[in-house]
Design a protein around this motif. Structure first.
Motif, PDB file in Angstrom:
ATOM      1  N   ILE A   3      39.873  58.279  70.624  1.00  0.00           N
ATOM      2  CA  ILE A   3      41.296  59.900  70.642  1.00  0.00           C
ATOM      3  C   ILE A   3      42.795  60.054  71.630  1.00  0.00           C
ATOM      4  O   ILE A   3      43.432  60.413  71.784  1.00  0.00           O
ATOM      5  CB  ILE A   3      41.322  60.896  69.732  1.00  0.00           C
ATOM      6  N   TYR A   4      42.159  59.314  72.769  1.00  0.00           N
ATOM      7  CA  TYR A   4      42.516  59.691  74.513  1.00  0.00           C
ATOM      8  C   TYR A   4      42.511  58.847  74.741  1.00  0.00           C
ATOM      9  O   TYR A   4      40.939  58.261  75.187  1.00  0.00           O
ATOM     10  CB  TYR A   4      42.761  61.032  74.367  1.00  0.00           C
ATOM     11  N   ARG A   5      43.041  57.923  75.946  1.00  0.00           N
ATOM     12  CA  ARG A   5      42.597  57.060  77.593  1.00  0.00           C
ATOM     13  C   ARG A   5      43.820  57.170  78.358  1.00  0.00           C
ATOM     14  O   ARG A   5      45.204  57.733  78.040  1.00  0.00           O
ATOM     15  CB  ARG A   5      42.908  55.442  76.758  1.00  0.00           C
ATOM     16  N   SER A   6      43.100  57.141  79.288  1.00  0.00           N
ATOM     17  CA  SER A   6      43.492  57.045  80.161  1.00  0.00           C
ATOM     18  C   SER A   6      43.335  55.910  81.105  1.00  0.00           C
ATOM     19  O   SER A   6      42.524  55.382  81.223  1.00  0.00           O
ATOM     20  CB  SER A   6      44.611  58.234  81.236  1.00  0.00           C
ATOM     21  N   LEU A  10      38.518  58.918  78.944  1.00  0.00           N
ATOM     22  CA  LEU A  10      38.651  57.962  77.231  1.00  0.00           C
ATOM     23  C   LEU A  10      37.699  58.695  76.609  1.00  0.00           C
ATOM     24  O   LEU A  10      36.657  59.350  77.090  1.00  0.00           O
ATOM     25  CB  LEU A  10      37.819  56.917  77.130  1.00  0.00           C
ATOM     26  N   VAL A  11      38.373  59.715  75.473  1.00  0.00           N
ATOM     27  CA  VAL A  11      38.023  60.061  74.623  1.00  0.00           C
ATOM     28  C   VAL A  11      37.730  59.569  72.809  1.00  0.00           C
ATOM     29  O   VAL A  11      38.380  58.323  72.688  1.00  0.00           O
ATOM     30  CB  VAL A  11      38.295  61.624  74.776  1.00  0.00           C
ATOM     31  N   MET A  68      42.962  66.223  82.507  1.00  0.00           N
ATOM     32  CA  MET A  68      41.490  66.528  82.254  1.00  0.00           C
ATOM     33  C   MET A  68      42.433  67.913  80.969  1.00  0.00           C
ATOM     34  O   MET A  68      41.688  67.291  79.515  1.00  0.00           O
ATOM     35  CB  MET A  68      40.577  67.714  82.794  1.00  0.00           C
ATOM     36  N   ASP A  69      42.809  68.541  80.791  1.00  0.00           N
ATOM     37  CA  ASP A  69      43.809  69.079  79.936  1.00  0.00           C
ATOM     38  C   ASP A  69      44.352  68.243  79.045  1.00  0.00           C
ATOM     39  O   ASP A  69      44.251  69.534  77.659  1.00  0.00           O
ATOM     40  CB  ASP A  69      45.002  70.229  80.257  1.00  0.00           C
TER      41      ASP A  69
END
Length: 273
Positions: A3-6, A10-11, A68-69
């Motif tokens: 649901i999130y990656r940079s 990673l989430v 992080m936010d």
């Protein structure tokens, strides 16, 4: 499901049998730069059908990432339908579980052997990760005085540096501290060895955790636990060599196939000549 990656975070989201209760986990120290790994507690929780979100960092950076936010916002959006959310982590992950609980809208938190910070300016007594502490660019927002409404359950060994970390955490906010003398760092190893971790995790998740009964279980379990016996043996002063040897022998008798207990016994025998 991602649901999130940079480049730094990673989430992942993994639904279980119950979609009303969720655990958000944070990795502990010792992780690598690759995201090709399970998150902290992921296999343990998934095997029990518990819905979870895992947050993985690029390295041992105490989650001091500029995005992080954004990662936390993605995780919180995925939890909008949850009735109860808790955060969970050990050591560096325990730091994050407490620090980011409010950002995730968490109702509870289980932090095992957490740090208040690893910034040398804030914790001059901390010596265990000096290279990381000096390398990290400590961001003011996540490493500020703690504001956490989740009333964390914190399990830790008060006889080492962890005790001072928890004292500082408790000065900033309300928490339920569970000191376990000679549980070492991280206390996760002791909790796993005694079999106390699953019930602890589940009781924090469903909101039924009770401090006094858990302490009673800890006192009963540690009498025969090899992790506790090894740590107690290791800490015996030179004036008590035979007690150190006796404790180590009890640990060997409990788990004769584990190398660590033999190492501790060998050291105690060598110290005793």
């Amino acid at each position: 499901m991602e649901i999130y990656r940079s480049d730094t975070l990673l989430v992942r989201k993994r639904g279980g049998r119950c979609r009303k209760h969720w655990v958000v986990t944070f990795d502990h120290y010792g992780i690598t730069g690759s995201f090709d790994r399970p998150g902290f507690g992921e296999e343990f929780l998934a095997a029990r059908g518990i819905s979870l979100i895992t947050i993985l960092g690029r390295g041992n950076d105490w989650y001091q990432y500029p995005d992080m936010d954004a990662a936390l916002a993605a995780a919180r959006s995925a939890l909008l339908r949850a009735d109860r959310v808790i955060t969970y982590g050990s050591s560096m992950g325990g730091y994050a579980a407490i620090r980011f609980a409010d950002a995730l809208g968490a109702h509870g938190c289980l932090a095992i052997s957490p740090q208040y910070s690893n910034d040398p300016a804030k914790v001059p007594f901390e010596w265990r990760w000096p290279e990381d502490a000096r390398r990290i660019d400590w961001r003011g927002e996540p490493d500020r005085p703690i504001r956490c409404a989740a009333d964390p359950v914190i399990v830790y060994d008060p006889t080492i540096e962890d005790g001072e970390h928890v004292r500082r955490i408790a000065c900033d906010m309300r928490c339920r501290a569970v000191p376990i003398r000679h549980a070492a760092h991280p206390a996760t190893t002791f909790l796993g060895s005694t079999g106390l971790l699953p019930d602890l995790m589940l009781s924090v998740l469903d909101g039924s955790f009770a401090l006094a009964p858990f302490r009673q279980r800890v006192m009963a379990a540690r009498k025969t636990d090899p992790v506790y016996l090894c740590e107690l043996a290791r800490r015996q002063p030179a004036c008590r060599p035979q007690l150190g040897i006796a404790l180590a022998r009890r640990a060997v008798a409990a788990v004769p196939d584990v190398d660590l207990v033999h190492h501790v016994l060998a050291v105690r025998l060598a110290l005793a000549g």
